[in-house]
Design a protein around this motif. Structure first.
Motif, PDB file in Angstrom:
ATOM      1  N   LEU A  15       0.876  -1.142   0.045  1.00  0.00           N
ATOM      2  CA  LEU A  15       0.024   0.045  -0.082  1.00  0.00           C
ATOM      3  C   LEU A  15       0.832   1.308  -0.079  1.00  0.00           C
ATOM      4  N   PHE A  17       0.024   4.326   0.382  1.00  0.00           N
ATOM      5  CA  PHE A  17      -0.370   5.455   1.688  1.00  0.00           C
ATOM      6  C   PHE A  17       0.338   4.963   2.773  1.00  0.00           C
ATOM      7  N   LEU A  39      -8.263  -6.744   3.807  1.00  0.00           N
ATOM      8  CA  LEU A  39      -9.665  -5.864   3.241  1.00  0.00           C
ATOM      9  C   LEU A  39     -10.611  -6.588   3.091  1.00  0.00           C
ATOM     10  N   LYS A  42     -12.089  -7.237   7.107  1.00  0.00           N
ATOM     11  CA  LYS A  42     -11.639  -6.534   7.916  1.00  0.00           C
ATOM     12  C   LYS A  42     -11.760  -6.702   9.475  1.00  0.00           C
ATOM     13  N   LYS A  54     -13.267   3.120   7.186  1.00  0.00           N
ATOM     14  CA  LYS A  54     -12.737   1.819   7.177  1.00  0.00           C
ATOM     15  C   LYS A  54     -11.738   1.302   6.254  1.00  0.00           C
ATOM     16  N   GLN A  55     -10.965   2.357   6.259  1.00  0.00           N
ATOM     17  CA  GLN A  55      -9.793   1.991   5.232  1.00  0.00           C
ATOM     18  C   GLN A  55      -8.342   1.992   6.118  1.00  0.00           C
ATOM     19  N   VAL A  56      -7.356   1.527   5.390  1.00  0.00           N
ATOM     20  CA  VAL A  56      -5.752   1.506   5.767  1.00  0.00           C
ATOM     21  C   VAL A  56      -5.251   2.619   4.990  1.00  0.00           C
ATOM     22  N   PRO A  57      -4.096   3.360   5.392  1.00  0.00           N
ATOM     23  CA  PRO A  57      -3.709   2.995   6.860  1.00  0.00           C
ATOM     24  C   PRO A  57      -4.241   3.779   7.806  1.00  0.00           C
ATOM     25  N   GLU A  68      -6.016   8.646   7.148  1.00  0.00           N
ATOM     26  CA  GLU A  68      -5.459   9.424   6.085  1.00  0.00           C
ATOM     27  C   GLU A  68      -4.220   9.655   6.080  1.00  0.00           C
ATOM     28  N   SER A  69      -3.410   9.310   5.047  1.00  0.00           N
ATOM     29  CA  SER A  69      -1.808   9.226   5.140  1.00  0.00           C
ATOM     30  C   SER A  69      -1.335  10.622   5.245  1.00  0.00           C
ATOM     31  N   LEU A  70      -1.831  11.673   4.653  1.00  0.00           N
ATOM     32  CA  LEU A  70      -1.248  13.036   4.596  1.00  0.00           C
ATOM     33  C   LEU A  70      -1.380  13.522   6.093  1.00  0.00           C
TER      34      LEU A  70
HETATM   35  N1  LIG Z   1      -6.619   8.876   1.318  1.00  0.00           N
HETATM   36  C1  LIG Z   1      -6.485   7.627   1.875  1.00  0.00           C
HETATM   37  C2  LIG Z   1      -6.526   6.403   0.960  1.00  0.00           C
HETATM   38  C3  LIG Z   1      -6.590   5.094   1.750  1.00  0.00           C
HETATM   39  C4  LIG Z   1      -7.221   4.087   0.876  1.00  0.00           C
HETATM   40  O1  LIG Z   1      -7.362   4.200  -0.442  1.00  0.00           O
HETATM   41  N2  LIG Z   1      -6.974   2.958   1.564  1.00  0.00           N
HETATM   42  C5  LIG Z   1      -7.805   1.766   0.578  1.00  0.00           C
HETATM   43  C6  LIG Z   1      -6.577   0.885   0.399  1.00  0.00           C
HETATM   44  S1  LIG Z   1      -6.576   0.359  -1.342  1.00  0.00           S
HETATM   45  C7  LIG Z   1      -8.631   0.834   1.551  1.00  0.00           C
HETATM   46  O2  LIG Z   1      -8.329   0.649   2.788  1.00  0.00           O
HETATM   47  N3  LIG Z   1      -9.776   0.294   0.891  1.00  0.00           N
HETATM   48  C8  LIG Z   1     -10.572  -0.389   1.545  1.00  0.00           C
HETATM   49  C9  LIG Z   1     -12.091   0.163   1.516  1.00  0.00           C
HETATM   50  O3  LIG Z   1     -12.197   1.253   0.977  1.00  0.00           O
HETATM   51  O4  LIG Z   1     -12.955  -0.732   1.854  1.00  0.00           O
HETATM   52  C10 LIG Z   1      -5.007   7.895   2.761  1.00  0.00           C
HETATM   53  O5  LIG Z   1      -4.385   8.646   2.106  1.00  0.00           O
HETATM   54  O6  LIG Z   1      -4.841   7.200   3.455  1.00  0.00           O
END
Ligand SMILES: N[C@@H](CCC(=O)N[C@@H](CS)C(=O)NCC(=O)O)C(=O)O
Length: 221
Positions: A15, A17, A39, A42, A54-57, A68-70
């Motif tokens: 990943l 990010f 993923l 989860k 519900k996303q990584v990181p 949010e990585s930034l």
């Molecule tokens: N804008 C976010 C993007 C993170 C992102 O796109 N994560 C994706 C990884 S491909 C994720 O966790 N997707 C799972 C989902 O949306 O269910 C960042 O900068 O951290």
């Protein structure tokens, strides 16, 4: 700051990010526990730590989560002040943030179109990506890194996203979107970046990475 730091990163091995966060932690010498996520299934921890997206990181510092990585990068830079990654000058900071957004929004969107719309307009998507890359490349003229003499915020963002992710995808597809002859400054920068120990430590195994990016492309075609 708490006496015993608890630093965790929930991410995926391929990943971008997550890679930018890991490189920042390594540059600053901050030890962390890495928790690989799935993923498709989860974990309760991920859902608890990032209930909004519900996303990584997700970065967890002493039990407090940040997504949010930034945003994570800025938090890390403000919390561990050794090896600053954002420029000190307010204008330079604003520019680093501006170009980081440009990478994550414009370049990613154009760069992925070259795959997603493979049969319907791949050439146009490559052309669009190249025009955007030309704009970004101007920021490198006369510098070793976007950050100047050493790796900074924009290097982490562009590095994790372009050479460490999009280029793996393009390589798998057999297209050279950023050829060396057309983008000499970019290639000079990339070579400098890939010599940095903290970056090297975060590079996934090349063949496995390309294979993974091709699977990703298949799903989004
Ligand atoms: N804008 C976010 C993007 C993170 C992102 O796109 N994560 C994706 C990884 S491909 C994720 O966790 N997707 C799972 C989902 O949306 O269910 C960042 O900068 O951290």
């Amino acid at each position: 700051m708490a006496e015993k730091e608890e630093v965790k990163l929930l991410s995926l091995w391929a990943l971008p990010f997550g890679h930018r966060v890991e490189i920042a932690l390594k540059l600053k010498g901050v030890p962390y526990d890495y928790l690989e996520q799935d993923l498709r299934n989860k974990s309760p921890l991920l859902l608890q730590m990032n209930p909004v997206h519900k996303q990584v990181p997700v970065f967890v510092h002493n039990g407090r989560p940040i997504a949010e990585s930034l945003v994570i990068l800025e938090y890390i830079d403000e919390t561990w002040t050794q090896y600053p990654i954002l420029p000190r000058d307010p204008y330079d900071r604003a520019m680093a943030r501006f170009w980081a957004k440009f990478v994550d929004e414009k370049i990613v969107s154009a760069g992925l179109k070259s795959v997603v719309k493979a049969e319907k307009g791949r050439e146009a998507a490559i052309e669009e990506t190249q025009q955007l890359m030309k704009l970004l490349e101007k920021e490198l003229v006369g510098k070793d890194f976007f950050g100047g003499e050493r790796v900074g915020f924009l290097d982490l963002v562009a590095g994790s996203m372009i050479p460490m992710s999009l280029m793996m995808l393009w390589e798998g597809m057999g297209v050279d979107v950023i050829p060396k002859e057309k983008f000499p400054e970019f290639h000079r920068w990339m070579n400098n970046l890939l010599e940095v120990e903290a970056v090297k430590e975060c590079l996934p195994p090349r063949e496995k990475h390309i294979e993974h990016m091709m699977e990703y492309a298949e799903r989004y075609k």
